[in-house]
Design a protein around this motif. Structure first.
Motif, PDB file in Angstrom:
ATOM      1  N   GLU A  85       0.823  -1.210   0.000  1.00 19.58           N
ATOM      2  CA  GLU A  85       0.000   0.000   0.000  1.00 19.58           C
ATOM      3  C   GLU A  85       0.860   1.266   0.000  1.00 19.58           C
ATOM      4  OE1 GLU A  85      -3.036  -0.002  -0.741  1.00 19.58           O
ATOM      5  OE2 GLU A  85      -3.560  -2.089  -0.364  1.00 19.58           O
ATOM      6  N   VAL A  86       1.945   1.266   0.737  1.00 12.10           N
ATOM      7  CA  VAL A  86       2.852   2.427   0.740  1.00 12.10           C
ATOM      8  C   VAL A  86       3.433   2.639  -0.656  1.00 12.10           C
ATOM      9  CG1 VAL A  86       5.074   3.295   1.610  1.00 12.10           C
ATOM     10  CG2 VAL A  86       3.393   2.348   3.207  1.00 12.10           C
ATOM     11  N   GLY A  87       3.876   1.567  -1.279  1.00  9.78           N
ATOM     12  CA  GLY A  87       4.422   1.677  -2.633  1.00  9.78           C
ATOM     13  C   GLY A  87       3.389   2.173  -3.621  1.00  9.78           C
ATOM     14  N   LEU A  88       2.163   1.673  -3.508  1.00  9.98           N
ATOM     15  CA  LEU A  88       1.090   2.114  -4.399  1.00  9.98           C
ATOM     16  C   LEU A  88       0.777   3.592  -4.186  1.00  9.98           C
ATOM     17  CD1 LEU A  88      -0.930   1.359  -6.588  1.00  9.98           C
ATOM     18  CD2 LEU A  88      -2.513   0.652  -4.772  1.00  9.98           C
ATOM     19  N   MET A  89       0.792   4.022  -2.950  1.00 10.27           N
ATOM     20  CA  MET A  89       0.527   5.438  -2.666  1.00 10.27           C
ATOM     21  C   MET A  89       1.626   6.331  -3.243  1.00 10.27           C
ATOM     22  SD  MET A  89      -1.115   5.413   1.142  1.00 10.27           S
ATOM     23  CE  MET A  89      -1.504   7.153   1.158  1.00 10.27           C
ATOM     24  N   ILE A  90       2.863   5.872  -3.195  1.00 12.54           N
ATOM     25  CA  ILE A  90       3.971   6.648  -3.773  1.00 12.54           C
ATOM     26  C   ILE A  90       3.752   6.833  -5.272  1.00 12.54           C
ATOM     27  CG2 ILE A  90       6.442   6.539  -4.335  1.00 12.54           C
ATOM     28  CD1 ILE A  90       6.812   5.263  -1.502  1.00 12.54           C
ATOM     29  N   VAL A  91       3.214   5.816  -5.912  1.00  6.96           N
ATOM     30  CA  VAL A  91       2.946   5.876  -7.350  1.00  6.96           C
ATOM     31  C   VAL A  91       1.741   6.765  -7.656  1.00  6.96           C
ATOM     32  CG1 VAL A  91       2.202   4.494  -9.337  1.00  6.96           C
ATOM     33  CG2 VAL A  91       3.990   3.620  -7.826  1.00  6.96           C
ATOM     34  N   THR A  92       0.666   6.609  -6.889  1.00  5.98           N
ATOM     35  CA  THR A  92      -0.587   7.289  -7.233  1.00  5.98           C
ATOM     36  C   THR A  92      -0.715   8.703  -6.677  1.00  5.98           C
ATOM     37  OG1 THR A  92      -1.721   6.261  -5.345  1.00  5.98           O
ATOM     38  CG2 THR A  92      -1.873   5.133  -7.484  1.00  5.98           C
ATOM     39  N   LEU A  93      -0.084   8.994  -5.567  1.00  3.90           N
ATOM     40  CA  LEU A  93      -0.235  10.292  -4.904  1.00  3.90           C
ATOM     41  C   LEU A  93       0.055  11.490  -5.809  1.00  3.90           C
ATOM     42  CD1 LEU A  93      -0.940  11.549  -2.125  1.00  3.90           C
ATOM     43  CD2 LEU A  93       1.488  11.479  -1.633  1.00  3.90           C
ATOM     44  N   PRO A  94       1.211  11.546  -6.462  1.00  2.93           N
ATOM     45  CA  PRO A  94       1.483  12.715  -7.318  1.00  2.93           C
ATOM     46  C   PRO A  94       0.500  12.834  -8.481  1.00  2.93           C
ATOM     47  CG  PRO A  94       3.477  11.393  -7.019  1.00  2.93           C
ATOM     48  CD  PRO A  94       2.342  10.626  -6.423  1.00  2.93           C
ATOM     49  N   ALA A  95       0.088  11.707  -9.048  1.00  2.00           N
ATOM     50  CA  ALA A  95      -0.838  11.731 -10.179  1.00  2.00           C
ATOM     51  C   ALA A  95      -2.212  12.246  -9.754  1.00  2.00           C
ATOM     52  CB  ALA A  95      -0.950  10.342 -10.801  1.00  2.00           C
ATOM     53  N   ILE A  96      -2.681  11.822  -8.590  1.00  2.00           N
ATOM     54  CA  ILE A  96      -3.979  12.285  -8.093  1.00  2.00           C
ATOM     55  C   ILE A  96      -3.936  13.785  -7.831  1.00  2.00           C
ATOM     56  CG2 ILE A  96      -5.587  12.175  -6.134  1.00  2.00           C
ATOM     57  CD1 ILE A  96      -4.981   9.131  -6.012  1.00  2.00           C
ATOM     58  N   ALA A  97      -2.878  14.248  -7.156  1.00  2.00           N
ATOM     59  CA  ALA A  97      -2.753  15.693  -6.864  1.00  2.00           C
ATOM     60  C   ALA A  97      -2.728  16.493  -8.160  1.00  2.00           C
ATOM     61  CB  ALA A  97      -1.496  15.954  -6.040  1.00  2.00           C
ATOM     62  N   TRP A  98      -1.948  16.049  -9.124  1.00  2.00           N
ATOM     63  CA  TRP A  98      -1.840  16.768 -10.396  1.00  2.00           C
ATOM     64  C   TRP A  98      -3.163  16.764 -11.155  1.00  2.00           C
ATOM     65  CZ3 TRP A  98      -2.473  14.451 -15.212  1.00  2.00           C
ATOM     66  CH2 TRP A  98      -2.277  15.303 -16.308  1.00  2.00           C
ATOM     67  N   TYR A  99      -3.763  15.593 -11.312  1.00  2.00           N
ATOM     68  CA  TYR A  99      -4.980  15.472 -12.107  1.00  2.00           C
ATOM     69  C   TYR A  99      -6.131  16.291 -11.534  1.00  2.00           C
ATOM     70  CZ  TYR A  99      -8.975  13.519 -14.554  1.00  2.00           C
ATOM     71  OH  TYR A  99     -10.122  13.378 -15.291  1.00  2.00           O
ATOM     72  N   LEU A 100      -6.297  16.253 -10.222  1.00  3.57           N
ATOM     73  CA  LEU A 100      -7.408  16.969  -9.604  1.00  3.57           C
ATOM     74  C   LEU A 100      -7.058  18.419  -9.260  1.00  3.57           C
ATOM     75  CD1 LEU A 100      -8.850  14.203  -7.226  1.00  3.57           C
ATOM     76  CD2 LEU A 100      -9.730  14.945  -9.457  1.00  3.57           C
ATOM     77  N   GLY A 101      -5.784  18.771  -9.390  1.00  7.05           N
ATOM     78  CA  GLY A 101      -5.372  20.133  -9.054  1.00  7.05           C
ATOM     79  C   GLY A 101      -5.538  20.425  -7.571  1.00  7.05           C
ATOM     80  N   ILE A 102      -5.197  19.447  -6.743  1.00  7.86           N
ATOM     81  CA  ILE A 102      -5.324  19.607  -5.295  1.00  7.86           C
ATOM     82  C   ILE A 102      -3.943  19.499  -4.653  1.00  7.86           C
ATOM     83  CG2 ILE A 102      -7.710  18.778  -5.232  1.00  7.86           C
ATOM     84  CD1 ILE A 102      -6.692  16.033  -4.326  1.00  7.86           C
ATOM     85  N   SER A 103      -3.871  19.863  -3.385  1.00  6.13           N
ATOM     86  CA  SER A 103      -2.593  19.797  -2.679  1.00  6.13           C
ATOM     87  C   SER A 103      -2.184  18.338  -2.467  1.00  6.13           C
ATOM     88  CB  SER A 103      -2.696  20.497  -1.322  1.00  6.13           C
ATOM     89  OG  SER A 103      -3.489  19.728  -0.433  1.00  6.13           O
ATOM     90  N   VAL A 104      -0.907  18.139  -2.215  1.00  5.71           N
ATOM     91  CA  VAL A 104      -0.409  16.790  -1.938  1.00  5.71           C
ATOM     92  C   VAL A 104      -1.047  16.257  -0.656  1.00  5.71           C
ATOM     93  CG1 VAL A 104       1.662  15.437  -1.385  1.00  5.71           C
ATOM     94  CG2 VAL A 104       1.753  17.164  -3.181  1.00  5.71           C
ATOM     95  N   LEU A 105      -1.290  17.136   0.316  1.00  3.55           N
ATOM     96  CA  LEU A 105      -1.946  16.702   1.554  1.00  3.55           C
ATOM     97  C   LEU A 105      -3.371  16.222   1.269  1.00  3.55           C
ATOM     98  CD1 LEU A 105      -2.013  16.289   4.589  1.00  3.55           C
ATOM     99  CD2 LEU A 105      -2.676  18.692   4.836  1.00  3.55           C
ATOM    100  N   ASP A 106      -4.121  16.982   0.469  1.00  8.93           N
ATOM    101  CA  ASP A 106      -5.478  16.555   0.108  1.00  8.93           C
ATOM    102  C   ASP A 106      -5.447  15.248  -0.683  1.00  8.93           C
ATOM    103  OD1 ASP A 106      -6.689  18.672   1.400  1.00  8.93           O
ATOM    104  OD2 ASP A 106      -6.840  19.905  -0.419  1.00  8.93           O
ATOM    105  N   ALA A 107      -4.480  15.125  -1.581  1.00  6.42           N
ATOM    106  CA  ALA A 107      -4.342  13.881  -2.351  1.00  6.42           C
ATOM    107  C   ALA A 107      -3.979  12.718  -1.434  1.00  6.42           C
ATOM    108  CB  ALA A 107      -3.293  14.056  -3.447  1.00  6.42           C
ATOM    109  N   PHE A 108      -3.152  12.981  -0.426  1.00 11.34           N
ATOM    110  CA  PHE A 108      -2.775  11.953   0.538  1.00 11.34           C
ATOM    111  C   PHE A 108      -4.007  11.467   1.307  1.00 11.34           C
ATOM    112  CE2 PHE A 108      -1.511  10.780   4.889  1.00 11.34           C
ATOM    113  CZ  PHE A 108      -0.688   9.694   4.614  1.00 11.34           C
ATOM    114  N   ILE A 109      -4.832  12.401   1.762  1.00  9.20           N
ATOM    115  CA  ILE A 109      -6.054  12.043   2.482  1.00  9.20           C
ATOM    116  C   ILE A 109      -6.969  11.221   1.585  1.00  9.20           C
ATOM    117  CG2 ILE A 109      -8.159  12.984   3.537  1.00  9.20           C
ATOM    118  CD1 ILE A 109      -6.306  15.350   4.502  1.00  9.20           C
ATOM    119  N   MET A 110      -7.108  11.641   0.341  1.00 11.26           N
ATOM    120  CA  MET A 110      -7.932  10.903  -0.613  1.00 11.26           C
ATOM    121  C   MET A 110      -7.349   9.507  -0.847  1.00 11.26           C
ATOM    122  SD  MET A 110      -9.049  11.922  -4.485  1.00 11.26           S
ATOM    123  CE  MET A 110     -10.092  13.287  -3.976  1.00 11.26           C
ATOM    124  N   ASP A 111      -6.047   9.425  -0.996  1.00 12.98           N
ATOM    125  CA  ASP A 111      -5.387   8.148  -1.244  1.00 12.98           C
ATOM    126  C   ASP A 111      -5.560   7.201  -0.055  1.00 12.98           C
ATOM    127  OD1 ASP A 111      -4.135   6.723  -3.228  1.00 12.98           O
ATOM    128  OD2 ASP A 111      -2.179   7.672  -2.992  1.00 12.98           O
TER     129      ASP A 111
END
Length: 150
Positions: A85-111
């Motif tokens: 799960e940690v590895g998957l979050m490392i992969v998906t976190l930046p993409a989610i933040a970029w795609y949705l135009g949200i902060s990394v913290l918000d993307a982390f919470i979503m992830d």
């Protein structure tokens, strides 16, 4: 053991049903559009599938190197799950933040919410799947009882 065909059915059903539950739930939970959450769901599903393949091969090689076998105790299974799960979050976190135009913290919470959803979903999905599509024991598959008879 499950057959290759059964494994394919399992994977396809898991992803389709997961997306059908995840997408509308995430729309409500994160106040995002269906399109955005659908893309996030599909991307996360694709990333998880690829990461699962790579990660499990690597994890087994590490176990084999350090332990001489790939048997997993409960503590190793816990590490296996958390590290996946940690590895998957490392992969998906930046993409989610970029795609949705949200902060990394918000993307982390979503992830984190996505991870929790899929952990609970996987637990119940697999129980239901095993009930609907039980594994046939080798003895039953070949029409034997497993005991010798004269």
């Amino acid at each position: 053991m499950r057959t290759y065909k059964d494994r394919v059915r399992h994977a396809i059903l898991f992803e389709i049903i997961g997306l059908l539950i995840f997408t509308p739930s995430a729309v409500l939970m994160f106040n995002q559009s269906v399109e955005h959450m659908g893309v996030i769901g599909i991307f996360s599903s694709f990333a998880a599938t690829i990461w699962n393949f790579i990660y499990n091969i690597c994890f087994d090689k590490v176990l084999l190197h350090f332990r001489g076998d790939v048997q997993k105790s409960m503590i190793i299974r816990l590490y296996h799950t958390v590290l996946f799960e940690v590895g998957l979050m490392i992969v998906t976190l930046p993409a989610i933040a970029w795609y949705l135009g949200i902060s990394v913290l918000d993307a982390f919470i979503m992830d984190v919410a996505i991870v929790i959803f899929y952990l609970v979903y996987a637990f119940f999905f697999n129980i239901i799947y095993d009930y609907i599509f039980p594994v046939v024991s080798p003895a039953k598959a070949f029409g034997t009882s497993g005991s010798k008879s004269n």
